[in-house]
Design an enzyme around this catalytic site. Structure first.
Site, PDB file in Angstrom:
ATOM      1  NE  ARG A   1      -3.298   1.494   9.396  1.00 41.83           N
ATOM      2  CZ  ARG A   1      -3.606   0.470   8.591  1.00 41.83           C
ATOM      3  NH1 ARG A   1      -2.870  -0.632   8.611  1.00 41.83           N
ATOM      4  NH2 ARG A   1      -4.640   0.543   7.779  1.00 41.83           N
TER       5      ARG A   1
ATOM      6  CD  GLN B   1      -1.728  -8.887   3.878  1.00 40.38           C
ATOM      7  OE1 GLN B   1      -2.574  -8.015   3.954  1.00 40.38           O
ATOM      8  NE2 GLN B   1      -0.458  -8.619   3.605  1.00 40.38           N
TER       9      GLN B   1
ATOM     10  N   GLY C   1       5.074 -10.136   3.863  1.00 36.64           N
ATOM     11  CA  GLY C   1       5.764 -10.098   5.144  1.00 36.64           C
ATOM     12  C   GLY C   1       4.998 -10.868   6.214  1.00 36.64           C
TER      13      GLY C   1
ATOM     14  CD  GLN D   1      -6.177  -4.003   2.216  1.00 37.03           C
ATOM     15  OE1 GLN D   1      -5.983  -4.536   1.131  1.00 37.03           O
ATOM     16  NE2 GLN D   1      -5.236  -3.988   3.165  1.00 37.03           N
TER      17      GLN D   1
ATOM     18  CG  MET E   1      -1.883  -1.212   1.182  1.00 37.29           C
ATOM     19  SD  MET E   1      -3.381  -0.979   2.130  1.00 37.29           S
ATOM     20  CE  MET E   1      -2.743  -0.724   3.765  1.00 37.29           C
TER      21      MET E   1
ATOM     22  CG  HIS F   1       6.987  -1.793   2.222  1.00 43.40           C
ATOM     23  ND1 HIS F   1       6.842  -0.646   2.960  1.00 43.40           N
ATOM     24  CD2 HIS F   1       5.780  -2.404   2.263  1.00 43.40           C
ATOM     25  CE1 HIS F   1       5.598  -0.566   3.416  1.00 43.40           C
ATOM     26  NE2 HIS F   1       4.938  -1.621   3.010  1.00 43.40           N
TER      27      HIS F   1
HETATM   28  P1  AMP Z   1       1.547  -2.879   3.453  1.00 41.20           P
HETATM   29  O1  AMP Z   1       2.086  -1.819   2.548  1.00 41.20           O
HETATM   30  O2  AMP Z   1       1.541  -2.502   4.896  1.00 41.20           O
HETATM   31  O3  AMP Z   1       0.256  -3.470   2.972  1.00 41.20           O
HETATM   32  O4  AMP Z   1       2.595  -4.065   3.380  1.00 41.20           O
HETATM   33  C1  AMP Z   1       2.982  -4.629   2.151  1.00 41.20           C
HETATM   34  C2  AMP Z   1       3.777  -5.895   2.414  1.00 41.20           C
HETATM   35  O5  AMP Z   1       4.921  -5.568   3.195  1.00 41.20           O
HETATM   36  C3  AMP Z   1       2.980  -6.937   3.204  1.00 41.20           C
HETATM   37  O6  AMP Z   1       3.283  -8.228   2.705  1.00 41.20           O
HETATM   38  C4  AMP Z   1       3.499  -6.748   4.604  1.00 41.20           C
HETATM   39  O7  AMP Z   1       3.400  -7.911   5.399  1.00 41.20           O
HETATM   40  C5  AMP Z   1       4.946  -6.397   4.340  1.00 41.20           C
HETATM   41  N1  AMP Z   1       5.502  -5.689   5.496  1.00 41.20           N
HETATM   42  C6  AMP Z   1       5.003  -4.579   6.089  1.00 41.20           C
HETATM   43  N2  AMP Z   1       5.742  -4.255   7.181  1.00 41.20           N
HETATM   44  C7  AMP Z   1       6.711  -5.200   7.269  1.00 41.20           C
HETATM   45  C8  AMP Z   1       7.776  -5.433   8.192  1.00 41.20           C
HETATM   46  N3  AMP Z   1       7.994  -4.641   9.237  1.00 41.20           N
HETATM   47  N4  AMP Z   1       8.568  -6.497   7.971  1.00 41.20           N
HETATM   48  C9  AMP Z   1       8.360  -7.325   6.917  1.00 41.20           C
HETATM   49  N5  AMP Z   1       7.381  -7.164   6.020  1.00 41.20           N
HETATM   50  C10 AMP Z   1       6.555  -6.116   6.195  1.00 41.20           C
END
Ligand code: AMP
Length: 280
Positions: free
Chosen positions: A184, A150, A144, A58, A27, A34
């Site tokens: 966040r 998820q 992640g 979502q 996102m 990321h």
């Molecule tokens: P998001 O942009 O928050 O939807 O996250 C995108 C992807 O990055 C998802 O697969 C998350 O699980 C992963 N992700 C977000 N934060 C972390 C983190 N601290 N460590 C590893 N992966 C992460």
């Protein structure tokens, strides 16, 4: 690096690259978490695609869809530095044109934990990830473990629907002081940023107790919750120990038991987790 915002540009752009394709769905508002997915994705496929889409379906009614942090210029710099070939940044209208009415539901795994606090959240996730898989057609997709449920939902969906993509789960990336990285975290004031450390402290405490032989989920949950409740600014959403594969409840913890927690720090809802007995 090619930046596209429509499905047809993504498809024609992808044709100009040969070989296997890795996809990292996000996102945006990228951080080291990321970047760790992108670096691994760079190694796993010949072509690396990053999607940036704040997926409206979502988010619940009173959630942070409108205020979700965004910085496309910075994201594109990070993507470029990580060797991304194609960035896909669709609009909501591109993903959900008038008349859109199809959804994907992973029934049981979507219900507990974040599914209880955020009804419909994982339907939104499963649906958008299905769309991204159909649009990009990746050979491998990286997610992640920070978003443990998820990842479980996506693994189940991929297996159940015979989607021809390998799912890779990547370790949680943390700040030096333990806070799990999250877009966040940008919402937190300096004081809240300190308070937010109670999540990783709670995770650490549970791991220590488990390593010392504690197996009672009642004891582990009580002790873990107590660490969070020491923090005045923290309000527990849930602290739960569940089977790491099925997400079913159990009275006894074992190697492979998941500790998942969600905590509100002021207005910001944060999550963290660990799998007991598993190396970090
Ligand atoms: P998001 O942009 O928050 O939807 O996250 C995108 C992807 O990055 C998802 O697969 C998350 O699980 C992963 N992700 C977000 N934060 C972390 C983190 N601290 N460590 C590893 N992966 C992460």
């Amino acid at each position: 690096m090619l930046t596209v915002s429509t499905v047809s540009d993504l498809r024609s752009g992808r044709l100009s690259f040969a070989g296997t394709v890795g996809l990292v769905p996000t996102m945006g508002y990228l951080h080291e978490g990321h970047a760790s997915l992108l670096r691994e994705g760079r190694k796993r496929g010949d072509v690396l695609v990053l999607s940036i889409f704040v997926n409206p379906i979502q988010f619940g009614k009173n959630e942070d869809l409108d205020s979700y942090p965004r910085n496309m210029d910075r994201d594109c710099q990070i993507a470029d530095a990580c060797g991304v070939d194609i960035v896909f940044i669709p609009t909501a209208g591109e993903m959900y044109p008038d008349g859109f009415q199809t959804g994907v539901t992973v029934r049981d795994l979507s219900l507990p934990l974040c599914g209880t606090s955020r009804p419909g959240h994982f339907d939104g996730v499963a649906t958008v990830v299905t769309k991204l898989f159909n649009i990009v057609r990746p050979d491998v997709a990286l997610f992640g473990r920070k978003d443990y449920q998820q990842l479980a939902v996506i693994r189940r969906m991929t297996a159940d629907l015979n989607m021809p993509v390998e799912i890779m789960g990547m370790p949680i990336v943390r700040e030096a002081d333990g806070l799990a990285m999250s877009s966040r975290n940008a919402y937190l004031s300096p004081l809240e940023r300190q308070s937010a450390l109670c999540l990783s402290r709670a995770v650490k405490r549970a791991r220590e107790l488990f390593a010392a032989g504690e197996r009672s989920v009642a004891v582990l949950a009580g002790e873990t919750r107590a660490v969070i409740e020491q923090e005045a600014a923290a309000v527990v959403d849930y602290v739960e120990f569940r089977d790491g594969a099925t997400l079913q409840e159990s009275d006894v913890a074992d190697v492979g038991t998941l500790l998942a927690l969600a905590v509100k720090i002021g207005q910001t809802r944060l999550i963290d987790n660990t799998v007991l007995g598993e190396d970090l």
